[in-house]
Design an enzyme around this catalytic site. Structure first.
Site, PDB file in Angstrom:
ATOM      1  NE  ARG A 114       2.935   8.502  -7.100  1.00  0.00           N
ATOM      2  CZ  ARG A 114       2.699   7.865  -5.955  1.00  0.00           C
ATOM      3  NH1 ARG A 114       1.572   7.230  -5.774  1.00  0.00           N
ATOM      4  NH2 ARG A 114       3.602   7.856  -4.996  1.00  0.00           N
ATOM      5  CG  ASN A 152      -2.779   8.615  -3.654  1.00  0.00           C
ATOM      6  OD1 ASN A 152      -3.241   7.890  -2.778  1.00  0.00           O
ATOM      7  ND2 ASN A 152      -1.520   8.558  -4.030  1.00  0.00           N
ATOM      8  CD  GLU A 153       0.717   8.739  -0.759  1.00  0.00           C
ATOM      9  OE1 GLU A 153       0.869   7.829   0.079  1.00  0.00           O
ATOM     10  OE2 GLU A 153       1.474   8.877  -1.742  1.00  0.00           O
ATOM     11  CB  CYS A 158       2.780  24.682  -9.201  1.00  0.00           C
ATOM     12  SG  CYS A 158       2.755  25.153 -10.952  1.00  0.00           S
ATOM     13  CB  CYS A 163       1.231  28.949  -8.860  1.00  0.00           C
ATOM     14  SG  CYS A 163       0.376  27.353  -9.008  1.00  0.00           S
ATOM     15  CD  GLU A 319      -1.620   4.182   0.000  1.00  0.00           C
ATOM     16  OE1 GLU A 319      -0.391   3.960   0.095  1.00  0.00           O
ATOM     17  OE2 GLU A 319      -2.103   4.912  -0.884  1.00  0.00           O
ATOM     18  CD1 TRP A 327      10.023   4.418   0.975  1.00  0.00           C
ATOM     19  CD2 TRP A 327       8.267   3.441   0.022  1.00  0.00           C
ATOM     20  NE1 TRP A 327       9.019   4.407   1.905  1.00  0.00           N
ATOM     21  CE2 TRP A 327       7.923   3.822   1.332  1.00  0.00           C
ATOM     22  CE3 TRP A 327       7.306   2.809  -0.790  1.00  0.00           C
ATOM     23  CZ2 TRP A 327       6.656   3.568   1.867  1.00  0.00           C
ATOM     24  CZ3 TRP A 327       6.060   2.567  -0.263  1.00  0.00           C
ATOM     25  CH2 TRP A 327       5.745   2.940   1.058  1.00  0.00           C
ATOM     26  CD  GLU A 367       4.223   2.476  -5.213  1.00  0.00           C
ATOM     27  OE1 GLU A 367       4.477   3.024  -4.134  1.00  0.00           O
ATOM     28  OE2 GLU A 367       3.113   2.559  -5.773  1.00  0.00           O
ATOM     29  CE  LYS A 368      10.168  -4.768 -11.332  1.00  0.00           C
ATOM     30  NZ  LYS A 368      10.655  -3.372 -11.361  1.00  0.00           N
ATOM     31  CG  PHE A 369      10.005  -6.065  -6.396  1.00  0.00           C
ATOM     32  CD1 PHE A 369       9.734  -7.403  -6.648  1.00  0.00           C
ATOM     33  CD2 PHE A 369      10.848  -5.386  -7.263  1.00  0.00           C
ATOM     34  CE1 PHE A 369      10.307  -8.051  -7.728  1.00  0.00           C
ATOM     35  CE2 PHE A 369      11.423  -6.023  -8.344  1.00  0.00           C
ATOM     36  CZ  PHE A 369      11.145  -7.359  -8.585  1.00  0.00           C
TER      37      PHE A 369
END
EC number: 3.2.1.23
Length: 685
Positions: A114, A152-153, A158, A163, A319, A327, A367-369
């Protein structure tokens, strides 16, 4: 008026990822039933769904998203639809490697899962616009569509050829002539003067480039390039859905080093001009082991207020978590009642939403937890789900507050560019500069006394504020100096400090001491700035009380100002620490040293009384009980929040109505641990 303005409910819901569960239709049906039970009225979909929408190039699959729209619409909910550029599909990275970011060492990244895409890549911009157009064509007129969540965020840099080319164009456009670049960046230092535009390459990695003006401009360029990419993203949306507002989620940072401040990498003060409504992702480190819950709440309130101040309109919390995050070094669950408390704090400081990441916990990956409304037990009987449902039910009784504003008479100036320059510069104490953290120390005094504060960029108008606090404004333009001078002359009260007005917009030092306009405002000149080691202190007496100094001590000579306190130690013993100066109708104070919060409490208490800034609802201010106000033309709404697990009491000075029980309240109000009461008071038009 946009669809969002017309939506009369507080938004309650959050990130929904049905594309993770397409193989289990029973889960998807259960989601809708549980959303209704939890009083969810808004879901954000599509944030990382590009692969599910376009599994291969040119093959578009929308049936699963059609189903989500229809089910959410049927239950009376609304959808925030994300553009999926934050997580491109594997096939795109593989077929068009130019879309992958290049790091500062020139190494092209692989897919990266991502983000880490290049904002300059023509192919990436083309593919993003195509999927966004498809979404707008299909869902733009759907009654459930409430707003667009763009990517997102946004973050990152780069160094690819595209660039670098855009960087050179940006520098040429700003300076026009190479000699002006050499002057602005002081390139004669170390004999680094440019002789050709091809030499103007981006800063080297890991601090190898010590050209401070270049680094400052690079950060400006990164902000501009990010905004430019964002504007390219929304082109088809503005064309096809002009009445649907757009936002992108800003961030805060600094959890495991005990800080909580707005993201410093992008100039959100500039970015905010291009979104219809500010939104951000709120993840304070609740229940940590280094500070009280009230101190964490103060830091959270500061960030809320800073994002409110970007537009002076209600914002959205895009969020948050109903329980733990994923994290931190230690990821602690919110104690019972704290989800309710911290969610109401969002509303108290100007949010019109409480949205979660995430609705349902993922079965796997990074991020499963992370906390969610639906846990791995998939049960509506667990504590977290019940607290979310209870909060959702309470929101339904508070709809009249949505869209209301705030009364604010105190402003703190925060400047992203000044922060970049101060962090990058040499000298002094590298770990102890802490510009935004120092602003929070000043902010904390007002938060403890339940006085609203805006945190505004230096470009913002100051005329509506009785008190402006601008410590450590290291980078200051001549325009800002003139604005501060006019503010004080017109009757304003200004506070500043050490590290103020040292450099111009190119990070070049002002010569001849403190710039003349600032000498005029504060009635003094700064001769030098002494850096203290962490174990070193100095002291001074103010109003017959002794206070401690740490980190920094500026040595000043007073020309016209009145000395209110002086140093007691070091070679500058006897020289001024606190100076007041009058200028026409107003006054300015200069705090020459960094103090503890105990001095700031005493110092600001006098100004609060003098300027009549006190919160008028209550007669006792407990630093663990926060009282925040929103208002419409004829009604004031107060959120009374106990950031302690102990019972607390506040004294209410005039009759108010409890908005949930309709009970009239006056006198002593007892609050249970973590309890929140929301009351209303009619005011004269």
């Amino acid at each position: 008026m946009t669809k969002l303005d017309k939506e009369q409910r507080f938004l309650h819901g959050g990130d929904y990822n049905p594309d993770q569960w397409l193989a289990d239709p029973d889960v998807l049906q259960e989601d809708i039933e549980l959303m209704e039970e939890a009083k969810i009225n808004t879901v954000t979909v599509g944030v990382f769904s590009w692969y599910a929408l376009e599994p291969s190039e040119g093959e578009f699959v929308f049936d699963w998203l059609d189903d989500v729209f229809e089910k959410v619409d049927k239950m009376g909910g609304k959808i925030i639809l994300a553009t999926p550029s934050g997580g491109r599909p594997q096939w795109l990275s593989e077929k068009y490697p130019e879309v992958n970011r290049t790091d500062a060492y020139g190494q092209k990244h692989h897919h990266g899962f991502r983000h880490n895409h290049c904002y300059s890549s023509p192919i990436y911009r083309e593919k993003v616009q195509r999927i966004n157009r498809k979404l707008a064509e299909r869902y733009g007129k759907h009654p459930a569509l409430l707003m667009w969540h763009i990517s997102n965020e946004y973050s990152g840099e780069c160094w690819c050829d595209y660039c670098q080319e855009n960087w050179q164009k940006w520098v040429k456009n700003k300076y026009q002539h190479l000699d002006k670049v050499n002057e602005a960046w002081w390139m004669n230092f170390w004999g680094s003067r440019y002789s050709d535009w091809s030499q103007v390459t981006p800063p080297s990695p890991l601090g190898e480039t010590k050209v401070h003006g270049m680094d400052l401009d690079w950060k400006r360029f990164v902000t501009d390039r990010t905004i430019d990419f964002y504007q390219a993203e929304i082109e088809p949306l503005r064309e096809l859905t002009p009445d649907i507002p757009v936002t992108t989620n800003f961030m805060a940072e600094g959890h495991d080093n005990h800080d909580f401040i707005p993201l410093e990498g992008l100039d959100y003060g500039k970015f905010a001009k291009y979104v219809d409504i500010v939104s951000w992702d709120s993840y304070p480190d609740w229940h940590n082991n280094y500070e009280s819950l009230a101190e964490t709440a103060m830091k959270s309130a500061y960030v809320h207020d800073q994002y409110w101040s970007l537009k002076h309109k209600p914002f959205l919390v895009m969020e948050s978590t109903p329980s733990e995050v994923n994290w931190h070094q230690f990821n602690k669950s919110k104690r019972p009642g704290v989800h309710m408390l911290t969610s109401f704090q969002q509303l108290a400081h100007g949010s019109d939403s409480t949205l979660y990441f995430q609705w349902r916990k993922s079965r796997g990956n990074s991020e499963k937890f992370h906390g969610a409304v639906i846990g791995h037990d998939q049960s509506a009987e667990n504590r977290v789900f019940k607290e979310v449902a209870e909060y959702g039910a309470r929101l339904e009784n508070l709809t009249e507050i949505k869209g209301s504003g705030k009364d604010v008479r105190v402003a703190i100036l925060f400047d992203w560019e000044s922060n970049w320059a101060l962090k990058r510069g040499g000298g002094f104490g590298r770990p102890t500069r802490k510009y935004p953290q120092t602003l929070q120390e000043h902010y904390a005094v007002f938060w403890e006394k339940d006085i609203a504060v805006d945190i505004v960029p230096s470009s913002h108008s100051l005329e509506n504020y009785d008190l402006v606090i601008a410590p450590m404004l290291y980078l200051m333009t001549e325009e800002t100096m003139a604005k501060l001078e006019e503010y004080v002359k017109a009757g304003g009260c200004l506070i500043s400090s050490y590290f103020t007005g040292m450099v111009n917009e190119n990070d070049l030092l002002y010569l001849g001491g403190l710039p003349e306009p600032l000498q005029k405002i504060f009635g003094l000149d700064v001769k030098e700035l002494d850096t203290l080691y962490p174990e070193e202190t100095n002291s001074f007496v103010y109003n017959e009380e002794q206070f401690s100094i740490h980190d920094y001590s500026a040595v000043v000579s007073v020309e016209r100002g009145e000395v209110l306190a002086s140093y007691q130690e070091e070679f500058y013993s006897g020289s001024p620490v606190v100076v007041r100066n009058t200028l026409e109708q107003g006054e300015a104070y200069f705090l020459a040293a960094r103090t503890e919060r105990d001095f700031l409490r005493v110092f600001y208490s006098e100004l609060i009384e003098k300027l009549e800034l006190a919160n008028t609802l209550i007669d006792n201010h407990d630093p663990e009980v926060s009282v925040q106000k929103r208002r419409t033309k004829d009604t004031e709404y107060y959120f009374i929040m106990n950031f302690s697990d102990k019972e607390k009491s506040v004294g209410i000075k005039s009759a108010v109505k409890d908005m949930e029980s309709n009970e009239m309240l006056e006198g002593l109000l007892a609050l249970k641990g973590y309890e929140v009461r929301i009351v209303a008071k009619n005011v004269q038009i």
